[in-house]
Motif scaffolding. Structure first.
Motif, PDB file in Angstrom:
ATOM      1  N   LYS A 176       1.498  58.267 -41.417  1.00 56.04           N
ATOM      2  CA  LYS A 176       1.944  56.870 -41.329  1.00 56.04           C
ATOM      3  C   LYS A 176       2.250  56.290 -42.700  1.00 56.04           C
ATOM      4  O   LYS A 176       2.998  55.305 -42.821  1.00 56.04           O
ATOM      5  CB  LYS A 176       0.876  56.021 -40.630  1.00 56.04           C
ATOM      6  CG  LYS A 176      -0.422  55.877 -41.412  1.00 56.04           C
ATOM      7  CD  LYS A 176      -1.392  54.955 -40.698  1.00 56.04           C
ATOM      8  CE  LYS A 176      -2.680  54.765 -41.514  1.00 56.04           C
ATOM      9  NZ  LYS A 176      -3.628  53.850 -40.855  1.00 56.04           N
ATOM     10  N   ASN A 177       1.668  56.870 -43.758  1.00 53.60           N
ATOM     11  CA  ASN A 177       1.892  56.370 -45.111  1.00 53.60           C
ATOM     12  C   ASN A 177       3.099  57.008 -45.785  1.00 53.60           C
ATOM     13  O   ASN A 177       3.884  56.324 -46.446  1.00 53.60           O
ATOM     14  CB  ASN A 177       0.655  56.608 -45.977  1.00 53.60           C
ATOM     15  CG  ASN A 177      -0.556  55.852 -45.472  1.00 53.60           C
ATOM     16  OD1 ASN A 177      -0.421  54.861 -44.767  1.00 53.60           O
ATOM     17  ND2 ASN A 177      -1.737  56.325 -45.812  1.00 53.60           N
ATOM     18  N   PHE A 178       3.232  58.333 -45.653  1.00 56.09           N
ATOM     19  CA  PHE A 178       4.264  59.054 -46.393  1.00 56.09           C
ATOM     20  C   PHE A 178       5.066  60.016 -45.511  1.00 56.09           C
ATOM     21  O   PHE A 178       5.706  60.921 -46.017  1.00 56.09           O
ATOM     22  CB  PHE A 178       3.633  59.846 -47.541  1.00 56.09           C
ATOM     23  CG  PHE A 178       2.832  58.999 -48.493  1.00 56.09           C
ATOM     24  CD1 PHE A 178       3.461  58.092 -49.330  1.00 56.09           C
ATOM     25  CD2 PHE A 178       1.456  59.104 -48.550  1.00 56.09           C
ATOM     26  CE1 PHE A 178       2.735  57.311 -50.207  1.00 56.09           C
ATOM     27  CE2 PHE A 178       0.720  58.322 -49.420  1.00 56.09           C
ATOM     28  CZ  PHE A 178       1.359  57.427 -50.259  1.00 56.09           C
ATOM     29  N   GLY A 179       5.014  59.832 -44.215  1.00 56.58           N
ATOM     30  CA  GLY A 179       5.695  60.752 -43.316  1.00 56.58           C
ATOM     31  C   GLY A 179       7.091  60.301 -42.941  1.00 56.58           C
ATOM     32  O   GLY A 179       7.701  59.404 -43.543  1.00 56.58           O
ATOM     33  N   TYR A 180       7.604  60.936 -41.910  1.00 55.77           N
ATOM     34  CA  TYR A 180       8.960  60.693 -41.416  1.00 55.77           C
ATOM     35  C   TYR A 180       9.162  59.230 -41.021  1.00 55.77           C
ATOM     36  O   TYR A 180      10.192  58.622 -41.328  1.00 55.77           O
ATOM     37  CB  TYR A 180       9.208  61.627 -40.230  1.00 55.77           C
ATOM     38  CG  TYR A 180      10.443  61.325 -39.435  1.00 55.77           C
ATOM     39  CD1 TYR A 180      11.707  61.654 -39.925  1.00 55.77           C
ATOM     40  CD2 TYR A 180      10.363  60.708 -38.185  1.00 55.77           C
ATOM     41  CE1 TYR A 180      12.856  61.386 -39.187  1.00 55.77           C
ATOM     42  CE2 TYR A 180      11.501  60.440 -37.440  1.00 55.77           C
ATOM     43  CZ  TYR A 180      12.742  60.778 -37.951  1.00 55.77           C
ATOM     44  OH  TYR A 180      13.869  60.507 -37.229  1.00 55.77           O
ATOM     45  N   ASN A 181       8.139  58.639 -40.370  1.00 58.40           N
ATOM     46  CA  ASN A 181       8.267  57.262 -39.907  1.00 58.40           C
ATOM     47  C   ASN A 181       8.439  56.283 -41.063  1.00 58.40           C
ATOM     48  O   ASN A 181       9.129  55.270 -40.928  1.00 58.40           O
ATOM     49  CB  ASN A 181       7.059  56.864 -39.053  1.00 58.40           C
ATOM     50  CG  ASN A 181       7.052  57.554 -37.707  1.00 58.40           C
ATOM     51  OD1 ASN A 181       8.108  57.930 -37.206  1.00 58.40           O
ATOM     52  ND2 ASN A 181       5.877  57.745 -37.128  1.00 58.40           N
ATOM     53  N   MET A 182       7.792  56.573 -42.188  1.00 57.55           N
ATOM     54  CA  MET A 182       7.931  55.699 -43.347  1.00 57.55           C
ATOM     55  C   MET A 182       9.368  55.731 -43.879  1.00 57.55           C
ATOM     56  O   MET A 182       9.949  54.692 -44.215  1.00 57.55           O
ATOM     57  CB  MET A 182       6.947  56.114 -44.439  1.00 57.55           C
ATOM     58  CG  MET A 182       7.092  55.337 -45.745  1.00 57.55           C
ATOM     59  SD  MET A 182       6.856  53.558 -45.542  1.00 57.55           S
ATOM     60  CE  MET A 182       5.077  53.491 -45.318  1.00 57.55           C
ATOM     61  N   SER A 183       9.942  56.928 -43.974  1.00 56.99           N
ATOM     62  CA  SER A 183      11.328  57.044 -44.437  1.00 56.99           C
ATOM     63  C   SER A 183      12.276  56.303 -43.507  1.00 56.99           C
ATOM     64  O   SER A 183      13.220  55.629 -43.960  1.00 56.99           O
ATOM     65  CB  SER A 183      11.733  58.521 -44.524  1.00 56.99           C
ATOM     66  OG  SER A 183      11.028  59.184 -45.546  1.00 56.99           O
TER      67      SER A 183
ATOM     68  N   ALA B 129      10.157  58.721 -48.530  1.00 55.84           N
ATOM     69  CA  ALA B 129       8.696  58.679 -48.495  1.00 55.84           C
ATOM     70  C   ALA B 129       8.090  59.797 -49.344  1.00 55.84           C
ATOM     71  O   ALA B 129       6.989  59.643 -49.886  1.00 55.84           O
ATOM     72  CB  ALA B 129       8.201  58.794 -47.052  1.00 55.84           C
ATOM     73  N   GLY B 130       8.803  60.909 -49.474  1.00 54.72           N
ATOM     74  CA  GLY B 130       8.312  62.003 -50.314  1.00 54.72           C
ATOM     75  C   GLY B 130       8.284  61.612 -51.780  1.00 54.72           C
ATOM     76  O   GLY B 130       7.317  61.914 -52.498  1.00 54.72           O
ATOM     77  N   PHE B 131       9.313  60.923 -52.273  1.00 52.78           N
ATOM     78  CA  PHE B 131       9.326  60.462 -53.660  1.00 52.78           C
ATOM     79  C   PHE B 131       8.265  59.386 -53.875  1.00 52.78           C
ATOM     80  O   PHE B 131       7.639  59.323 -54.932  1.00 52.78           O
ATOM     81  CB  PHE B 131      10.711  59.928 -54.020  1.00 52.78           C
ATOM     82  CG  PHE B 131      11.793  60.964 -53.938  1.00 52.78           C
ATOM     83  CD1 PHE B 131      11.726  62.115 -54.693  1.00 52.78           C
ATOM     84  CD2 PHE B 131      12.875  60.786 -53.091  1.00 52.78           C
ATOM     85  CE1 PHE B 131      12.728  63.087 -54.609  1.00 52.78           C
ATOM     86  CE2 PHE B 131      13.875  61.740 -53.008  1.00 52.78           C
ATOM     87  CZ  PHE B 131      13.791  62.895 -53.769  1.00 52.78           C
ATOM     88  N   MET B 132       8.080  58.536 -52.885  1.00 51.47           N
ATOM     89  CA  MET B 132       7.012  57.537 -52.944  1.00 51.47           C
ATOM     90  C   MET B 132       5.651  58.219 -53.050  1.00 51.47           C
ATOM     91  O   MET B 132       4.788  57.815 -53.844  1.00 51.47           O
ATOM     92  CB  MET B 132       7.076  56.661 -51.702  1.00 51.47           C
ATOM     93  CG  MET B 132       5.978  55.630 -51.587  1.00 51.47           C
ATOM     94  SD  MET B 132       6.016  54.848 -49.951  1.00 51.47           S
ATOM     95  CE  MET B 132       4.567  53.805 -50.033  1.00 51.47           C
ATOM     96  N   CYS B 133       5.463  59.275 -52.259  1.00 48.63           N
ATOM     97  CA  CYS B 133       4.205  60.025 -52.256  1.00 48.63           C
ATOM     98  C   CYS B 133       3.940  60.679 -53.612  1.00 48.63           C
ATOM     99  O   CYS B 133       2.834  60.622 -54.145  1.00 48.63           O
ATOM    100  CB  CYS B 133       4.252  61.080 -51.156  1.00 48.63           C
ATOM    101  SG  CYS B 133       2.741  62.040 -50.966  1.00 48.63           S
TER     102      CYS B 133
END
Length: 352
Positions: free
Chosen positions: A268-275, A72-76
């Motif tokens: 919810k967009n780029f956090g732990y849950n997304m990964s 999610a971090g790379f997505m962000c």
């Protein structure tokens, strides 16, 4: 790899591309015929986004054999860098070119961070690698939430305090407003663009797997000591897979960012849950199975929205489907049943 195996792999790849194209054609016919609700139309771009993210993570988890929780971090990173570019270039480039350049920029920036993070991180293994990549994703999200960025005649101004601290001149423009994110991003993402990017991602990953480099990466996954003993540069190959995976995650972020007029680095967009959600797509579809990752991403993304009318039972049904999919793809008894079921479709005398 002998010629028979190469032919089988080629046909398998073509089947994957064909299924994606067939799904696109069917959906387009339904949309043009007015048989698709506005809710489902709004899901089309997110479905492509999550499918790209699942394919990119499967390159690391399934092919390289590493557990990463920072996708999610790379997505962000890809989402915000591309949205920043299109906001700066608004109206200055011909139609379509700004989105193409945004995809390239988002992929390049995400690949750079993947390379930067991968150099120290890929020397770790197992839980340690997962924890460090998870920390990277949280760091990126929190930095962007605290970041204020503006531009005027004097150049770019950055602050971690507030918009007043930017001290912009008259006519200056605030691009990133801390927790409010980026507003006014042109909605350039379309279902066609999503399908093209998904096909491109599948083409890159599947051709990498079939190549000599891909076989080296899988050899390292199977036995790192043995691979190193025959002269394979373990860190280099791991870093290559990790960087390509990060770049494709950035592409997914670009598609995500340009489907929204306001982009915020919310948990919810780029956090732990997304990964974790992306990892679930990979596991459900089968680790190392790119076609399965696409199917799992589509089913598990669309299902909660399609069941929204069932109110309290929506997530219960979703959980049951999740368990059944997990059993069907992983439980030994279900695997044996699946093999017996599909053996009837094979030619007589042909081995499984």
């Amino acid at each position: 790899m002998n010629r028979t195996s190469e032919k089988k792999a080629f046909l398998n790849d073509c089947l994957t591309y064909g299924l994606v194209i067939l799904a696109f054609v069917i959906v387009q016919l339904l949309v043009n015929g007015g048989a698709v609700s506005s809710l489902f139309k709004g899901l089309l771009v997110p479905l492509c986004t999550y499918a790209i993210l699942a394919v990119s993570l499967n390159l690391v988890v399934g092919i390289s054999g590493e557990l990463s929780l920072g996708h999610a971090g790379f997505m962000c990173v890809g989402a915000f860098s591309s949205a920043l570019f299109t906001n700066l270039m608004a109206g200055k480039l011909p139609g379509g070119l700004d989105f193409v350049l945004a995809v390239l920029i988002g992929a390049a920036v995400a690949a750079f961070f993947g390379f930067l993070i991968g150099i120290p991180v890929l020397r770790l293994q197992g839980d340690y690698l997962a924890i460090v990549t998870l920390a990277f994703g949280e760091i990126v999200k929190n930095i962007i939430n605290a970041l204020y960025l503006g531009v005027d005649a004097k150049g770019v101004h950055v602050s971690l305090k507030d918009t007043a601290a930017l001290k912009l001149e008259a006519g200056g423009k605030i691009l990133i407003k801390g927790a409010q994110g980026i507003t006014g991003t042109p909605r350039l993402s379309t279902f066609l663009a999503g399908i093209i990017l998904l096909l491109l991602s599948l083409f890159i990953v599947q051709n990498l797997i079939r190549s000599r480099t891909g076989r080296a990466i899988m050899a390292i996954r199977d036995n790192e000591i043995a691979a190193e003993s025959v002269g394979l540069h373990v860190t280099r190959y791991k870093l290559l897979a990790f960087t390509i995976s990060a770049a494709l995650a950035g592409v997914g972020g670009v598609l995500y960012a340009h489907n929204l007029s306001t982009l915020q680095a919310l948990p919810k967009n780029f956090g732990y849950n997304m990964s974790i959600a992306i990892l679930v797509f990979v596991v459900m579809g089968g680790i190392g199975n790119m076609r399965g990752s696409v199917i799992a991403a589509v089913v598990l993304t669309a299902l909660p929205e399609l069941l929204r009318g069932l109110s309290d039972f929506r997530m219960l049904i979703y959980a049951v489907v999740l368990i059944l999919m997990m059993l069907f793809t992983s439980a030994p008894s279900f695997i044996q049943y699946r093999e017996r079921l599909f053996s009837g479709f094979r030619k007589p005398g042909k081995q499984a």
